[in-house]
Scaffold this motif. Sequence first.
Motif, PDB file in Angstrom:
ATOM      1  N   ALA A   1      10.873   6.834  12.258  1.00 39.24           N
ATOM      2  CA  ALA A   1      11.939   7.343  11.120  1.00 39.24           C
ATOM      3  C   ALA A   1      11.529   7.414  10.002  1.00 39.24           C
ATOM      4  CB  ALA A   1      13.188   6.131  11.108  1.00 39.24           C
ATOM      5  N   VAL A   2      10.449   6.786   9.453  1.00 35.06           N
ATOM      6  CA  VAL A   2       9.863   7.277   8.108  1.00 35.06           C
ATOM      7  C   VAL A   2       9.021   8.338   8.280  1.00 35.06           C
ATOM      8  CG1 VAL A   2       8.339   6.034   6.401  1.00 35.06           C
ATOM      9  CG2 VAL A   2      10.110   4.803   7.498  1.00 35.06           C
ATOM     10  N   LEU A   3       8.079   8.350   9.213  1.00 34.96           N
ATOM     11  CA  LEU A   3       7.181   9.398   9.446  1.00 34.96           C
ATOM     12  C   LEU A   3       7.939  10.763   9.648  1.00 34.96           C
ATOM     13  CD1 LEU A   3       3.990   7.989  10.992  1.00 34.96           C
ATOM     14  CD2 LEU A   3       4.219   8.346   8.677  1.00 34.96           C
ATOM     15  N   THR A   4       8.867  10.781  10.462  1.00 36.48           N
ATOM     16  CA  THR A   4       9.523  11.850  10.905  1.00 36.48           C
ATOM     17  C   THR A   4      10.674  12.433  10.014  1.00 36.48           C
ATOM     18  OG1 THR A   4       9.282  11.139  13.101  1.00 36.48           O
ATOM     19  CG2 THR A   4      10.837  12.989  12.755  1.00 36.48           C
ATOM     20  N   HIS A   5      11.355  11.496   9.199  1.00 35.30           N
ATOM     21  CA  HIS A   5      12.363  11.978   8.569  1.00 35.30           C
ATOM     22  C   HIS A   5      12.542  11.494   6.933  1.00 35.30           C
ATOM     23  CE1 HIS A   5      14.706  13.647  11.804  1.00 35.30           C
ATOM     24  NE2 HIS A   5      14.315  12.362  12.644  1.00 35.30           N
ATOM     25  N   HIS A   6      11.504  10.440   6.686  1.00 35.01           N
ATOM     26  CA  HIS A   6      11.708   9.950   5.217  1.00 35.01           C
ATOM     27  C   HIS A   6      10.419   9.594   4.832  1.00 35.01           C
ATOM     28  CE1 HIS A   6      16.005   9.185   6.580  1.00 35.01           C
ATOM     29  NE2 HIS A   6      15.657   8.876   7.578  1.00 35.01           N
ATOM     30  N   GLN A   7       9.617  10.611   4.507  1.00 32.85           N
ATOM     31  CA  GLN A   7       8.080  10.106   4.189  1.00 32.85           C
ATOM     32  C   GLN A   7       8.409   9.941   2.845  1.00 32.85           C
ATOM     33  OE1 GLN A   7       9.208  12.931   5.691  1.00 32.85           O
ATOM     34  NE2 GLN A   7       7.858  13.736   7.445  1.00 32.85           N
ATOM     35  N   GLU A   8       9.217  10.448   1.977  1.00 31.00           N
ATOM     36  CA  GLU A   8       9.432   9.840   0.594  1.00 31.00           C
ATOM     37  C   GLU A   8       9.399   8.537   0.374  1.00 31.00           C
ATOM     38  OE1 GLU A   8      13.560  10.678   2.232  1.00 31.00           O
ATOM     39  OE2 GLU A   8      11.654  11.470   2.352  1.00 31.00           O
ATOM     40  N   MET A   9       9.779   7.745   1.461  1.00 29.51           N
ATOM     41  CA  MET A   9      10.061   6.131   1.276  1.00 29.51           C
ATOM     42  C   MET A   9       8.633   5.374   1.072  1.00 29.51           C
ATOM     43  SD  MET A   9      13.162   5.393   3.725  1.00 29.51           S
ATOM     44  CE  MET A   9      13.116   3.786   3.636  1.00 29.51           C
ATOM     45  N   LEU A  10       7.555   6.150   1.607  1.00 27.77           N
ATOM     46  CA  LEU A  10       6.108   5.579   1.461  1.00 27.77           C
ATOM     47  C   LEU A  10       5.569   5.800   0.295  1.00 27.77           C
ATOM     48  CD1 LEU A  10       4.864   6.509   4.996  1.00 27.77           C
ATOM     49  CD2 LEU A  10       5.831   4.149   4.408  1.00 27.77           C
ATOM     50  N   PRO A  11       4.780   4.820  -0.363  1.00 27.52           N
ATOM     51  CA  PRO A  11       3.990   5.056  -1.262  1.00 27.52           C
ATOM     52  C   PRO A  11       2.992   6.032  -1.220  1.00 27.52           C
ATOM     53  CG  PRO A  11       4.046   2.534  -0.786  1.00 27.52           C
ATOM     54  CD  PRO A  11       4.624   3.271   0.325  1.00 27.52           C
ATOM     55  N   THR A  12       2.611   6.749  -2.155  1.00 30.91           N
ATOM     56  CA  THR A  12       1.755   7.974  -2.167  1.00 30.91           C
ATOM     57  C   THR A  12       0.219   7.808  -1.414  1.00 30.91           C
ATOM     58  OG1 THR A  12       2.926   8.870  -4.004  1.00 30.91           O
ATOM     59  CG2 THR A  12       0.847   9.982  -3.367  1.00 30.91           C
ATOM     60  N   THR A  13      -0.303   6.585  -1.906  1.00 28.43           N
ATOM     61  CA  THR A  13      -1.427   6.316  -1.313  1.00 28.43           C
ATOM     62  C   THR A  13      -1.492   5.979   0.220  1.00 28.43           C
ATOM     63  OG1 THR A  13      -1.878   5.189  -3.501  1.00 28.43           O
ATOM     64  CG2 THR A  13      -3.442   4.614  -1.370  1.00 28.43           C
ATOM     65  N   LEU A  14      -0.395   5.181   0.692  1.00 26.95           N
ATOM     66  CA  LEU A  14      -0.245   4.938   1.888  1.00 26.95           C
ATOM     67  C   LEU A  14       0.210   6.148   2.719  1.00 26.95           C
ATOM     68  CD1 LEU A  14       0.049   2.874   4.327  1.00 26.95           C
ATOM     69  CD2 LEU A  14       2.418   2.401   3.541  1.00 26.95           C
ATOM     70  N   LEU A  15       0.975   7.089   2.343  1.00 31.91           N
ATOM     71  CA  LEU A  15       1.230   8.234   2.934  1.00 31.91           C
ATOM     72  C   LEU A  15       0.030   9.262   3.119  1.00 31.91           C
ATOM     73  CD1 LEU A  15       3.586   9.927   3.942  1.00 31.91           C
ATOM     74  CD2 LEU A  15       3.800  10.851   1.656  1.00 31.91           C
ATOM     75  N   ILE A  16      -0.862   9.384   2.269  1.00 32.57           N
ATOM     76  CA  ILE A  16      -2.008  10.064   2.410  1.00 32.57           C
ATOM     77  C   ILE A  16      -2.811   9.496   3.456  1.00 32.57           C
ATOM     78  CG2 ILE A  16      -4.164  10.648   1.173  1.00 32.57           C
ATOM     79  CD1 ILE A  16      -2.578  10.919  -1.598  1.00 32.57           C
ATOM     80  N   SER A  17      -2.934   8.110   3.403  1.00 32.51           N
ATOM     81  CA  SER A  17      -3.881   7.365   4.554  1.00 32.51           C
ATOM     82  C   SER A  17      -3.278   7.692   5.817  1.00 32.51           C
ATOM     83  CB  SER A  17      -3.864   6.004   4.251  1.00 32.51           C
ATOM     84  OG  SER A  17      -4.770   5.240   5.040  1.00 32.51           O
ATOM     85  N   ILE A  18      -2.137   7.577   6.070  1.00 29.39           N
ATOM     86  CA  ILE A  18      -1.443   7.540   7.110  1.00 29.39           C
ATOM     87  C   ILE A  18      -1.814   9.244   7.672  1.00 29.39           C
ATOM     88  CG2 ILE A  18       0.551   7.789   8.762  1.00 29.39           C
ATOM     89  CD1 ILE A  18       1.518   5.253   7.113  1.00 29.39           C
ATOM     90  N   ALA A  19      -1.371   9.980   6.739  1.00 25.80           N
ATOM     91  CA  ALA A  19      -1.622  11.414   6.912  1.00 25.80           C
ATOM     92  C   ALA A  19      -3.090  11.834   7.425  1.00 25.80           C
ATOM     93  CB  ALA A  19      -1.242  12.303   5.915  1.00 25.80           C
ATOM     94  N   ALA A  20      -4.230  11.287   6.777  1.00 26.86           N
ATOM     95  CA  ALA A  20      -5.452  11.523   7.127  1.00 26.86           C
ATOM     96  C   ALA A  20      -5.619  10.900   8.647  1.00 26.86           C
ATOM     97  CB  ALA A  20      -6.330  11.026   6.275  1.00 26.86           C
ATOM     98  N   GLN A  21      -5.149   9.766   8.831  1.00 23.47           N
ATOM     99  CA  GLN A  21      -5.164   9.319  10.183  1.00 23.47           C
ATOM    100  C   GLN A  21      -4.617  10.083  11.461  1.00 23.47           C
ATOM    101  OE1 GLN A  21      -3.898   5.139  10.579  1.00 23.47           O
ATOM    102  NE2 GLN A  21      -4.621   4.934   8.648  1.00 23.47           N
ATOM    103  N   ARG A  22      -3.261  10.844  10.887  1.00 20.53           N
ATOM    104  CA  ARG A  22      -2.685  11.741  12.067  1.00 20.53           C
ATOM    105  C   ARG A  22      -3.325  13.051  11.968  1.00 20.53           C
ATOM    106  NH1 ARG A  22       1.396  10.570  14.457  1.00 20.53           N
ATOM    107  NH2 ARG A  22       2.238  12.623  14.344  1.00 20.53           N
TER     108      ARG A  22
END
Length: 535
Positions: free
Chosen positions: A339-360
């Motif tokens: 749910a967070v990765l598909t619809h609610h990316q704004e709920m993640l801290p920026t650093t964590l979001l960048i890390s997950i985006a780099a992994q994906r």
Amino acid sequence: MVGRFFQRKPNNSSRETSNDEQAIQYQQQKKEMLLPSFEDNISKVKKTLGNSADLIIRVLHIGPENSVTIGVLYTDGMVNTTALQDLLDSLINKLKPNDINSPDRTSIVTAIQKNAVTVGEVEEVKDLDKLITNVLSGHAALLIKDEPQAITVSIPGHEKRGVEEPQSATLIKGPRDGFTETLGTNTSLLRRRIRSSNFWLESKEIGEVTKTRVMIAYIKGIANENVVREVHERLDKINIDAILETSYVEELIQDEGYTPFPTIFSTERPDAVAGKLLEGRVAILVDGSPFVIVVPSLMVEFFQASEDYYQRADVATLLRFLRFFCFFIALLAPSIYIAVLTHHQEMLPTTLLISIAAQREGIPFPAFVEALIMEITFEILREAGVRMPRAVGQAMSIVGALVLGQSAVQAGIVSNAMVIVVSITAIANFCFPAINLATSVRIVRFGMMCLAAVFGIFGIMFGIILLCIHLCTLRSFGVPYTTPAAPFILQDQKDVIFRMPLWSMFSRPRLISQNNNIREQINPPSKPERGTRKQ
């Protein structure tokens, strides 16, 4: 397999009553009674069993001038040979001539029962079907010439497994004995723990072909009489060819069949069954199965382990908090990630979001498909590990998970974060004391993942609401499945999430035992006076 050969009787009460009466009359007419002819009775037994190779027949001539002829029938491997030899010696040596020569021929049967048979349970049988059933159950049958009846002596001696620690419910602290496949052993394990005259055992025979013995155990005066009566009625309505395991009975007597959650508790531990009997529940034991089912059952019981009552109250409470937390992890962790990765990316801290985006980066699948691939792969590994030989299965599942997970990440099919989420979900799924609850969570988890992929967090909330409504509609022998949370019972909260000290739990569950709610009250431990010291 079960659905092909079982039928439930209709629920129409008037029609059911008339049908039952007709069935009883038909069965009485159908019974083939034993004849005074000794040879005819033996030939009928042989013909009915198809001249079975394991049927042993011995003919003895006893009394003065061998005036009385007795046929001994038993099944090879099903009787105790030592007890059988004692029985034969008693027939030859302990029968009095006055009893044999008495003009009243029925005194021969009485004399054999009182004087000659010194071992086992004795029963007088007059119909052929009962005689054959007893012989196939480990009894020795005595057919007396010119007598239209037989005597069966219970001397079972078939091979059985010894009492061992149950593999499905291991403990660090607590008793190590577990139920076996022998009904007599299982009842004795309960008798060792409940030495009360109010502990009652009632027997039934279910299965047209297998004729399996089923035992109902409860404590008179504590168990609810309505529940005991309901158990008898549901067992009597079972019309099936075979009962091979406790699960057959569980599926045929449960309140709700279309639910992923277990509404009947089953265990291999005698101490767990004894504790539930003392709360007012009813246990059902099936011959040939090491699992005993207990009714009525509540959802909170599947989070409770026997070890909770063998440790300090604070330690047991902490472990229960951990199990409830693991329940939500196993149920919702992949759904929240999707749910967070598909619809609610704004709920993640920026650093964590960048890390997950780099992994994906370079992952060709969306988060839902990625999670679905990993969940299905882990289910395959779990099932393969169970079916493989024990020495190989555990190593294969661990090595397979590590190799496949690492290979999938290197191939760019899944991300490292997804491997972590699926791994922690699988580990949390093993924290439940009851394996059937873990299976239910695995089933519901896939539905929550679909809702999260379509509607995000709102879909998860909607799924939780539907799940709560479904749980609140379930019943276990008339008792709400979510008791004591819904309906909320304050006095029963002492043994739900918190495990209060034993001396404070002086009342039984209110909706379970309605006859005797108060236990023998235990006084709290007294503290020594300040300044005193034990000499």
